[in-house]
Scaffold this active site. Structure first.
Site, PDB file in Angstrom:
ATOM      1  N   ARG A 143       0.831  -1.204   0.000  1.00  0.00           N
ATOM      2  CA  ARG A 143       0.000   0.000   0.000  1.00  0.00           C
ATOM      3  C   ARG A 143       0.870   1.260   0.000  1.00  0.00           C
ATOM      4  O   ARG A 143       0.540   2.255  -0.629  1.00  0.00           O
ATOM      5  CB  ARG A 143      -0.944  -0.023   1.206  1.00  0.00           C
ATOM      6  CG  ARG A 143      -1.872  -1.235   1.173  1.00  0.00           C
ATOM      7  CD  ARG A 143      -3.005  -1.111   2.126  1.00  0.00           C
ATOM      8  NE  ARG A 143      -3.822   0.038   1.784  1.00  0.00           N
ATOM      9  CZ  ARG A 143      -4.572   0.708   2.656  1.00  0.00           C
ATOM     10  NH1 ARG A 143      -4.590   0.308   3.926  1.00  0.00           N
ATOM     11  NH2 ARG A 143      -5.279   1.736   2.288  1.00  0.00           N
ATOM     12  N   ASN A 175      -8.330   8.064   6.816  1.00  0.00           N
ATOM     13  CA  ASN A 175      -7.411   7.550   5.800  1.00  0.00           C
ATOM     14  C   ASN A 175      -5.967   7.585   6.288  1.00  0.00           C
ATOM     15  O   ASN A 175      -5.569   8.520   6.978  1.00  0.00           O
ATOM     16  CB  ASN A 175      -7.545   8.358   4.512  1.00  0.00           C
ATOM     17  CG  ASN A 175      -8.951   8.271   3.943  1.00  0.00           C
ATOM     18  OD1 ASN A 175      -9.701   7.372   4.320  1.00  0.00           O
ATOM     19  ND2 ASN A 175      -9.304   9.180   3.069  1.00  0.00           N
ATOM     20  N   ASP A 234      -3.523   7.505   4.009  1.00  0.00           N
ATOM     21  CA  ASP A 234      -2.715   8.101   2.934  1.00  0.00           C
ATOM     22  C   ASP A 234      -2.375   9.560   3.302  1.00  0.00           C
ATOM     23  O   ASP A 234      -2.852  10.082   4.305  1.00  0.00           O
ATOM     24  CB  ASP A 234      -3.470   8.018   1.587  1.00  0.00           C
ATOM     25  CG  ASP A 234      -4.749   8.853   1.560  1.00  0.00           C
ATOM     26  OD1 ASP A 234      -4.692  10.055   1.881  1.00  0.00           O
ATOM     27  OD2 ASP A 234      -5.825   8.311   1.209  1.00  0.00           O
ATOM     28  N   HIS A 276      -6.705   7.049  12.282  1.00  0.00           N
ATOM     29  CA  HIS A 276      -6.328   5.647  12.097  1.00  0.00           C
ATOM     30  C   HIS A 276      -4.851   5.481  11.724  1.00  0.00           C
ATOM     31  O   HIS A 276      -4.454   4.429  11.234  1.00  0.00           O
ATOM     32  CB  HIS A 276      -7.221   4.982  11.034  1.00  0.00           C
ATOM     33  CG  HIS A 276      -8.636   4.782  11.507  1.00  0.00           C
ATOM     34  ND1 HIS A 276      -9.681   4.484  10.658  1.00  0.00           N
ATOM     35  CD2 HIS A 276      -9.168   4.835  12.756  1.00  0.00           C
ATOM     36  CE1 HIS A 276     -10.804   4.367  11.355  1.00  0.00           C
ATOM     37  NE2 HIS A 276     -10.522   4.580  12.629  1.00  0.00           N
ATOM     38  N   CYS A 336       8.143   1.979  16.904  1.00  0.00           N
ATOM     39  CA  CYS A 336       8.894   0.948  17.627  1.00  0.00           C
ATOM     40  C   CYS A 336       7.990   0.402  18.742  1.00  0.00           C
ATOM     41  O   CYS A 336       7.422   1.175  19.524  1.00  0.00           O
ATOM     42  CB  CYS A 336      10.167   1.541  18.216  1.00  0.00           C
ATOM     43  SG  CYS A 336      11.010   0.386  19.322  1.00  0.00           S
ATOM     44  N   CYS A 384      14.981  -0.900  14.296  1.00  0.00           N
ATOM     45  CA  CYS A 384      14.441   0.419  14.643  1.00  0.00           C
ATOM     46  C   CYS A 384      15.616   1.354  14.926  1.00  0.00           C
ATOM     47  O   CYS A 384      16.708   0.904  15.281  1.00  0.00           O
ATOM     48  CB  CYS A 384      13.499   0.328  15.841  1.00  0.00           C
ATOM     49  SG  CYS A 384      14.265  -0.316  17.315  1.00  0.00           S
ATOM     50  N   GLY A 411     -17.309  10.512   2.081  1.00  0.00           N
ATOM     51  CA  GLY A 411     -16.775   9.238   1.592  1.00  0.00           C
ATOM     52  C   GLY A 411     -16.462   8.218   2.661  1.00  0.00           C
ATOM     53  O   GLY A 411     -15.444   7.534   2.601  1.00  0.00           O
ATOM     54  N   SER A 459     -18.380   4.966   4.923  1.00  0.00           N
ATOM     55  CA  SER A 459     -19.585   4.128   4.980  1.00  0.00           C
ATOM     56  C   SER A 459     -20.233   4.151   6.360  1.00  0.00           C
ATOM     57  O   SER A 459     -21.350   3.665   6.529  1.00  0.00           O
ATOM     58  CB  SER A 459     -19.225   2.685   4.604  1.00  0.00           C
ATOM     59  OG  SER A 459     -18.273   2.180   5.524  1.00  0.00           O
ATOM     60  N   ASN A 478     -21.675  11.210  -0.170  1.00  0.00           N
ATOM     61  CA  ASN A 478     -21.388   9.822  -0.505  1.00  0.00           C
ATOM     62  C   ASN A 478     -21.950   9.530  -1.894  1.00  0.00           C
ATOM     63  O   ASN A 478     -22.712  10.330  -2.437  1.00  0.00           O
ATOM     64  CB  ASN A 478     -22.015   8.870   0.539  1.00  0.00           C
ATOM     65  CG  ASN A 478     -21.285   7.544   0.621  1.00  0.00           C
ATOM     66  OD1 ASN A 478     -21.221   6.797  -0.349  1.00  0.00           O
ATOM     67  ND2 ASN A 478     -20.704   7.260   1.782  1.00  0.00           N
TER      68      ASN A 478
END
Ligand code: OAD
Length: 233
Positions: free
Chosen positions: A59, A94, A96, A111, A119, A138, A178, A180, A204
């Site tokens: 990802r 997200n 990203d 998140h 670490c 690490c 965006g 759910s 949405n």
């Protein structure tokens, strides 16, 4: 509606979908091809760390590829934050970095972040752009096996919850884009805002089952710029 003074925006995978990043719960989404319990739980990581490293390494590589760029919805939020003279907080589920790349400043990643690792021993957080795995050392303890993705897995506490709750209780407009609404606690944010009598708005592609005051259906790249421009007029 009166001109808002304090706005909280929550974004989910749907805002990055048009940038080419898969959502989680669509038919061919991430969770259809990668069982959640294997790649996004502490138990899955303990059972098979290599699989988890591989999932997040792939990802990360995708996010850093030339094909993935912020879209018009990310840019509209960054422009709004810049032009708005009230209080503005962007909370994203997200992992990203497309909000930051679009120019957003005040972003909380509840998140976690794909471009960070942590670490397990010292809890120190480091930037990471390359692949890493069980054998990586690490930078603090310099031992292998200590590093994990700095993402929140199921069963773990999301980040920044105090700051988010304070902003939700003070906002007069709450906007979800965006998402759910399947994952707690983000799924309950609009209810906290409603208790404070904030106006709640959902963007949405389709109905989600959450009862916002206003529902705006369509692609985020088309609906979000129009709405945030109108808030400034
Ligand atoms: P989901 O995959 O559950 O939902 C994405 C939502 O975006 C859906 O409701 C889509 O209809 C909508 N959508 C897709 N494309 C869109 C577009 N172009 N414009 C507007 N909406 C669009 O993703 P999230 O709700 O973000 O957590 O998922 C929440 C959390 O569940 C994630 O952060 C992740 C996942 O498990 C963890 O891994 C802890």
């Amino acid at each position: 509606m009166q001109k808002p003074e304090s706005i909280v925006v929550l974004t989910g995978a749907g805002i990055s979908a048009e940038s080419g990043i898969e959502t989680f719960r669509s038919e061919d989404g991430l969770w259809a091809n990668h069982p959640v319990e294997e790649v996004a739980t502490p138990e899955g990581f303990a059972r098979n760390p290599q699989l988890v490293y591989q999932f997040y390494n792939q990802r990360r590589e995708q996010l850093l590829s030339k094909e993935i760029n912020p879209n018009a919805a990310h840019s509209a939020l960054a422009k709004f934050e810049h032009d708005f003279d009230g209080s503005f907080l962007l909370v994203t589920q997200n992992i990203d970095n497309l909000h930051e790349r679009a120019g957003s400043q005040n972003v909380l990643h509840m998140h976690g972040e794909l471009l960070k690792m942590r670490c397990l021993n010292s809890r120190m957080v480091f930037d990471i752009r390359e692949s890493f795995d069980f054998d990586s050392h690490c930078q603090c303890c310099r031992s292998p096996g200590n590093l994990r993705p700095h993402v929140v897995w199921f069963g773990e506490m999301p980040f920044h919850m105090n700051q988010i709750n304070i902003a939700l209780e003070a906002c007069d407009v709450f906007v979800a884009i965006g998402t759910s609404g399947n994952v707690y606690p983000a799924s309950g944010f609009y209810q906290i805002a409603k208790l404070r009598k904030a106006h709640t708005v959902e963007f949405n592609l389709e109905q989600t089952g959450s009862t916002f005051d206003t529902h705006i259906y369509g692609k985020a790249t088309e609906t979000v710029p129009q709405y945030f421009k109108s808030l400034l007029d």
